[in-house]
Design an enzyme around this catalytic site. Structure first.
Site, PDB file in Angstrom:
ATOM      1  CG  HIS A  30      18.410  -1.258 -54.578  1.00 32.24           C
ATOM      2  ND1 HIS A  30      17.441  -1.671 -53.723  1.00 32.24           N
ATOM      3  CD2 HIS A  30      17.525  -0.828 -55.611  1.00 32.24           C
ATOM      4  CE1 HIS A  30      16.375  -1.729 -54.251  1.00 32.24           C
ATOM      5  NE2 HIS A  30      16.034  -1.121 -55.473  1.00 32.24           N
ATOM      6  CD  GLU A  89      26.643  14.834 -58.134  1.00 34.20           C
ATOM      7  OE1 GLU A  89      27.297  15.812 -57.648  1.00 34.20           O
ATOM      8  OE2 GLU A  89      25.499  15.082 -57.761  1.00 34.20           O
ATOM      9  NE  ARG A 131      17.195  -1.204 -46.081  1.00 32.95           N
ATOM     10  CZ  ARG A 131      18.369  -1.212 -46.675  1.00 32.95           C
ATOM     11  NH1 ARG A 131      19.109  -0.343 -46.996  1.00 32.95           N
ATOM     12  NH2 ARG A 131      18.769  -2.438 -47.289  1.00 32.95           N
ATOM     13  CD  GLU A 147      15.338  -3.930 -57.854  1.00 32.57           C
ATOM     14  OE1 GLU A 147      14.487  -4.976 -57.664  1.00 32.57           O
ATOM     15  OE2 GLU A 147      15.409  -2.900 -57.663  1.00 32.57           O
ATOM     16  CG  ASN A 204      11.944  -3.065 -43.563  1.00 33.88           C
ATOM     17  OD1 ASN A 204      11.743  -4.075 -44.127  1.00 33.88           O
ATOM     18  ND2 ASN A 204      12.964  -2.120 -43.783  1.00 33.88           N
ATOM     19  CG  HIS A 231      22.571  14.735 -53.169  1.00 38.77           C
ATOM     20  ND1 HIS A 231      23.892  15.017 -52.907  1.00 38.77           N
ATOM     21  CD2 HIS A 231      22.444  15.042 -54.483  1.00 38.77           C
ATOM     22  CE1 HIS A 231      24.386  15.611 -54.016  1.00 38.77           C
ATOM     23  NE2 HIS A 231      23.482  15.475 -55.123  1.00 38.77           N
ATOM     24  CG  HIS A 278      21.784  14.406 -59.879  1.00 39.21           C
ATOM     25  ND1 HIS A 278      21.935  15.855 -59.842  1.00 39.21           N
ATOM     26  CD2 HIS A 278      22.482  14.293 -58.486  1.00 39.21           C
ATOM     27  CE1 HIS A 278      22.390  16.522 -58.954  1.00 39.21           C
ATOM     28  NE2 HIS A 278      22.637  15.614 -57.931  1.00 39.21           N
TER      29      HIS A 278
END
Length: 321
Positions: free
Chosen positions: A262, A235, A18, A308, A78, A102, A173
């Protein structure tokens, strides 16, 4: 389309975070060489999604459909957060809300890449010259998320080169912390079909790193072979002893304070994949039949992180959205 599913066709498609101000975030990731591959707008629900990734002729999945790629970053905005002085994301690295760690890009020349980022005025959590580990750096995006920077070549080979080619970069990653390494490895391998590509054991510092992904045409690396030339890896960071503490848990990024949302895996047959997950007794956040969006599902990993599941459009020839 066949009614079966094969995990060899799966892809670690994206990681969602986000963001407060999409203009500033898109600008930052474009500066790192990414481009907006797709934007989805949901004005009735008051949010937009920006999918960014490497798309040059040298990019591993450049030119592919958005769901037929690996190593994308999804920015969720948002509406209104950019004008809210009190809005701040949880970057996943501050106690007591640690979990997500990260994202990481791999670059052709780490010294030149870091110098370019610094000269543009972006901040670092860790510069190359900080601390003992002189071969990695962590830049900060506009929301304070950490972006690790690693070199595709040994640092000794690039110190005399002053230029960097953005077209060679990879979104290498995404790191998440896990409580019980064995439970998480079992989930990502047996349920999601990933392969363990590399392990880094750090006994003195009491943590291990496990790099998983879909091997694809590259296959599983030989012992000692690196993974910096790949994209779309996961990772897992395991700190010794957390699995023995019943009260211990990581923050999934979706409870307050929110930040990371996610990871996402695209599959060859969405209904067949979800039927397979059901047969494996996964924990669901959202089944295909739940809610209004009947074209996405979410399963939960052992730590409660959301995964997801979406359809790779290459197998259907139809748009997901």
């Amino acid at each position: 389309m066949a009614s079966t599913t094969d995990t060899q066709n799966y892809k670690f498609n994206h990681s969602m975070i986000r963001v407060k101000d999409p203009k500033e975030s898109v600008k930052f990731y474009e500066f790192l060489g990414m481009k907006v591959i797709k934007k989805l707008e949901f004005p009735e629900a008051k949010f937009d999604l920006y999918f960014l990734g490497y798309d040059s002729p040298k990019a591993l999945s450049g030119g592919n459909n958005v769901w037929d790629r690996e190593g994308l970053i999804e920015l969720t905005h948002n509406y209104g957060t950019e004008n809210d002085p009190n809005y701040k994301v949880n970057n996943g690295n501050a106690e007591p809300h640690r979990g997500f760690g990260h994202t990481c890009i791999s670059v052709d020349n780490i010294q030149a890449a870091c110098q370019r980022i610094e000269e543009a005025g972006y901040k670092f959590q860790k510069k190359l010259t900080d601390g003992r580990m002189r071969h990695i750096a962590f830049a900060l995006d506009p929301d304070g998320y950490w972006v690790e920077i690693v070199g595709q070549k040994p640092i000794e080979e690039t110190e005399s080169v002053k230029e960097t080619d953005l077209e060679t970069y990879r979104m290498n990653h995404t790191m998440i912390r896990v409580k019980d390494a064995q439970k998480s490895l079992k989930f990502y391998q047996d349920v999601l079909g990933m392969s363990l590509l590399r392990t880094s054991e750090n006994e003195k510092a009491a943590f291990n790193l496990y790099f998983l992904g879909y091997p694809g045409t590259k296959g599983v690396p030989a012992p000692g072979q690196g993974t910096a030339d790949r994209e779309g890896l996961l990772e897992l960071t395991w700190n010794y002893g957390t699995e023995k503490d019943e009260a211990f848990s990581y923050h999934d990024g979706n409870k307050e304070p929110q930040g990371f949302g996610h990871i996402c895996v695209s599959v060859d047959n969405l209904e067949a994949a979800c039927s397979r997950f059901e047969s494996l007794s996964v924990n669901w956040k959202k089944r295909l039949t739940d809610g209004r969006m009947k074209n996405v599902a979410f399963v939960l990993d052992p730590d409660g992180y959301w995964v997801e599941i979406v359809q790779n459009e290459r197998f259907t020839g139809q748009d997901n959205f």
